[in-house]
Design a protein around this motif. Structure first.
Motif, PDB file in Angstrom:
ATOM      1  N   CYS A 153       0.850  -1.174  -0.049  1.00 11.94           N
ATOM      2  CA  CYS A 153      -0.028   0.027   0.097  1.00 11.94           C
ATOM      3  C   CYS A 153       0.844   1.288   0.005  1.00 11.94           C
ATOM      4  N   TRP A 154       0.115   2.372  -0.494  1.00 11.58           N
ATOM      5  CA  TRP A 154       0.860   3.785  -0.474  1.00 11.58           C
ATOM      6  C   TRP A 154       1.294   4.015   0.864  1.00 11.58           C
ATOM      7  N   GLU A 155       2.135   5.162   1.031  1.00  9.98           N
ATOM      8  CA  GLU A 155       2.173   5.686   2.041  1.00  9.98           C
ATOM      9  C   GLU A 155       1.087   6.297   2.481  1.00  9.98           C
ATOM     10  N   GLY A 156       0.383   6.287   3.878  1.00  6.37           N
ATOM     11  CA  GLY A 156      -0.675   6.941   4.150  1.00  6.37           C
ATOM     12  C   GLY A 156      -1.844   5.869   3.879  1.00  6.37           C
ATOM     13  N   TYR A 157      -1.467   4.562   3.686  1.00  5.65           N
ATOM     14  CA  TYR A 157      -2.727   3.589   3.525  1.00  5.65           C
ATOM     15  C   TYR A 157      -2.412   2.422   4.158  1.00  5.65           C
ATOM     16  N   GLN A 158      -3.120   1.733   4.348  1.00  5.87           N
ATOM     17  CA  GLN A 158      -2.858   0.308   4.956  1.00  5.87           C
ATOM     18  C   GLN A 158      -3.724  -0.570   4.487  1.00  5.87           C
ATOM     19  N   GLY A 159      -3.571  -2.038   4.632  1.00  6.03           N
ATOM     20  CA  GLY A 159      -4.247  -3.054   3.905  1.00  6.03           C
ATOM     21  C   GLY A 159      -3.551  -4.131   3.471  1.00  6.03           C
ATOM     22  N   ASN A 160      -4.031  -4.783   2.530  1.00  2.00           N
ATOM     23  CA  ASN A 160      -3.326  -6.255   2.274  1.00  2.00           C
ATOM     24  C   ASN A 160      -3.380  -6.309   0.661  1.00  2.00           C
ATOM     25  N   SER A 161      -3.489  -7.627   0.361  1.00  2.00           N
ATOM     26  CA  SER A 161      -3.139  -7.945  -1.209  1.00  2.00           C
ATOM     27  C   SER A 161      -4.644  -7.565  -2.003  1.00  2.00           C
ATOM     28  N   THR A 162      -5.697  -7.418  -1.136  1.00  2.00           N
ATOM     29  CA  THR A 162      -7.033  -7.189  -1.807  1.00  2.00           C
ATOM     30  C   THR A 162      -7.663  -5.883  -1.754  1.00  2.00           C
ATOM     31  N   VAL A 163      -6.969  -4.868  -0.806  1.00  2.21           N
ATOM     32  CA  VAL A 163      -7.710  -3.616  -0.360  1.00  2.21           C
ATOM     33  C   VAL A 163      -6.651  -2.712   0.360  1.00  2.21           C
ATOM     34  N   CYS A 164      -6.381  -1.481  -0.079  1.00  2.00           N
ATOM     35  CA  CYS A 164      -5.633  -0.625   0.575  1.00  2.00           C
ATOM     36  C   CYS A 164      -6.600   0.520   1.070  1.00  2.00           C
ATOM     37  N   GLU A 165      -6.725   1.089   2.283  1.00  2.00           N
ATOM     38  CA  GLU A 165      -7.655   1.907   2.821  1.00  2.00           C
ATOM     39  C   GLU A 165      -6.906   3.143   3.393  1.00  2.00           C
ATOM     40  N   GLU A 166      -7.167   4.334   3.253  1.00  2.00           N
ATOM     41  CA  GLU A 166      -6.649   5.421   3.861  1.00  2.00           C
ATOM     42  C   GLU A 166      -6.491   5.326   5.212  1.00  2.00           C
ATOM     43  N   ILE A 167      -5.540   5.704   5.804  1.00  2.43           N
ATOM     44  CA  ILE A 167      -4.921   5.655   7.578  1.00  2.43           C
ATOM     45  C   ILE A 167      -5.509   7.310   7.890  1.00  2.43           C
ATOM     46  N   ASN A 168      -6.536   6.983   8.776  1.00  3.28           N
ATOM     47  CA  ASN A 168      -7.061   8.208   9.449  1.00  3.28           C
ATOM     48  C   ASN A 168      -5.877   8.618  10.633  1.00  3.28           C
ATOM     49  N   GLU A 169      -5.076   9.333  10.420  1.00  2.00           N
ATOM     50  CA  GLU A 169      -4.146   9.794  11.434  1.00  2.00           C
ATOM     51  C   GLU A 169      -4.596  10.383  12.677  1.00  2.00           C
ATOM     52  N   CYS A 170      -5.574  11.157  12.620  1.00 11.12           N
ATOM     53  CA  CYS A 170      -6.321  11.870  13.544  1.00 11.12           C
ATOM     54  C   CYS A 170      -6.575  10.891  14.532  1.00 11.12           C
ATOM     55  N   LEU A 171      -7.034   9.612  14.502  1.00  4.01           N
ATOM     56  CA  LEU A 171      -7.582   8.684  15.297  1.00  4.01           C
ATOM     57  C   LEU A 171      -6.446   7.919  15.925  1.00  4.01           C
ATOM     58  N   ASP A 172      -5.233   8.386  15.668  1.00  6.02           N
ATOM     59  CA  ASP A 172      -3.919   7.647  16.060  1.00  6.02           C
ATOM     60  C   ASP A 172      -3.367   8.236  17.362  1.00  6.02           C
ATOM     61  N   ASN A 173      -3.479   8.029  18.470  1.00  2.00           N
ATOM     62  CA  ASN A 173      -3.094   8.707  19.811  1.00  2.00           C
ATOM     63  C   ASN A 173      -1.640   9.164  19.711  1.00  2.00           C
ATOM     64  N   ILE A 174      -0.854   8.513  18.907  1.00  2.27           N
ATOM     65  CA  ILE A 174       0.530   9.190  18.884  1.00  2.27           C
ATOM     66  C   ILE A 174       0.821   9.912  17.534  1.00  2.27           C
ATOM     67  N   THR A 175       0.048  10.234  16.877  1.00  3.96           N
ATOM     68  CA  THR A 175       0.105  10.900  15.475  1.00  3.96           C
ATOM     69  C   THR A 175       0.753  12.301  15.822  1.00  3.96           C
ATOM     70  N   CYS A 176      -0.015  12.974  16.736  1.00  3.86           N
ATOM     71  CA  CYS A 176       0.440  14.397  17.047  1.00  3.86           C
ATOM     72  C   CYS A 176       0.902  14.506  18.515  1.00  3.86           C
ATOM     73  N   PRO A 177       1.970  14.130  18.926  1.00  4.14           N
ATOM     74  CA  PRO A 177       2.417  14.104  20.289  1.00  4.14           C
ATOM     75  C   PRO A 177       2.950  15.582  20.798  1.00  4.14           C
ATOM     76  N   GLU A 178       3.415  16.097  19.815  1.00  2.00           N
ATOM     77  CA  GLU A 178       3.877  17.458  20.219  1.00  2.00           C
ATOM     78  C   GLU A 178       2.768  18.535  20.607  1.00  2.00           C
ATOM     79  N   HIS A 179       1.661  18.382  19.706  1.00  4.39           N
ATOM     80  CA  HIS A 179       0.525  19.406  19.938  1.00  4.39           C
ATOM     81  C   HIS A 179      -0.405  18.989  21.129  1.00  4.39           C
ATOM     82  N   LYS A 180      -0.435  17.470  21.530  1.00  5.16           N
ATOM     83  CA  LYS A 180      -0.963  17.128  22.694  1.00  5.16           C
ATOM     84  C   LYS A 180      -0.329  17.435  24.020  1.00  5.16           C
ATOM     85  N   ILE A 181       0.924  17.515  23.801  1.00  7.26           N
ATOM     86  CA  ILE A 181       2.006  17.697  25.159  1.00  7.26           C
ATOM     87  C   ILE A 181       2.023  19.360  25.554  1.00  7.26           C
TER      88      ILE A 181
END
Length: 208
Positions: A153-181
């Motif tokens: 999958c392209w960068e920013g996407y996740q999946g397997n050999s049948t489908v690649c879906e966009e990653i919602n970085e905002c749902l990731d608790n460690i995506t923006c550590p600088e802002h959260k702190i």
């Protein structure tokens, strides 16, 4: 002597023997030869008795007065029979790398492993990506490997050999550590400065 009289009277062929018969003598060709006794020639046992005198998977070779049985290529003589040689088990086969040896009766064959194809005497890698043999989903790239391929999958996407879906970085608790702190600290810091300017500083300036 008996032999002297026989040779003098019967006049046998060198490949015949003289035998007594009713007070006289006669000539008989020795085993492996046939004829009148005064004239003897080789018997071709292979021509007459090939399938009776030699085992299966062998051929007959005629010799003077006899014959031999020789096993076919790919078979070995065990004394009475010709047995198949398993070239794959003995390692006596010239199969190329990335191939599998399969024993056959009297022979063998080399089959290229999955992901490889025959090119002359070699088994070379199949580029499934360039040939379009690997179908990857949208938002991914096909990457060829030795003997196989896979979809990434392209960068920013996740999946397997049948489908690649966009990653919602905002749902990731460690995506923006600088802002959260730093964000709460920024609010407190700004608030404290305004508190100092508008509340604490004027009070300190008041003289009693």
């Amino acid at each position: 002597c008996y032999l002297c009289r026989c040779e003098r009277i019967a006049n046998c062929h060198p490949l015949a023997k003289c035998l007594p018969h009713e007070g006289s003598f006669y000539c008989q060709c020795t085993d492996g030869y046939e004829g009148t006794g005064t004239d003897c020639w080789d018997v071709d046992e292979c021509d007459k008795l090939q399938h009776q005198i030699c085992p299966a998977f062998s051929y007959c070779v005629n010799t003077n007065g006899s014959f031999t049985c020789t096993c076919w290529s790919g078979f070995q003589d065990n004394g009475t029979h010709c047995l198949d040689i398993d070239e794959c088990a003995t390692g006596d086969f010239p199969c190329p790398d990335n191939s599998t040896c399969t024993n056959l009766e009297g022979s063998y064959k080399c089959t290229c492993d999955p992901g490889f194809t025959r090119n002359g005497t070699l088994c070379v890698d199949i580029d499934e990506c360039s040939l379009g043999l690997t179908r990857c989903p949208n938002f991914s790239n096909c990457l060829n490997t030795v003997g196989s391929s896979f979809c990434k999958c392209w960068e920013g996407y996740q999946g397997n050999s049948t489908v690649c879906e966009e990653i919602n970085e905002c749902l990731d608790n460690i995506t923006c550590p600088e802002h959260k702190i730093r964000k709460p600290y920024l609010y407190v810091h700004v608030f404290s400065r305004w508190l100092w300017i508008f509340l604490i500083l004027p009070l300190r300036m008041v003289k009693y």
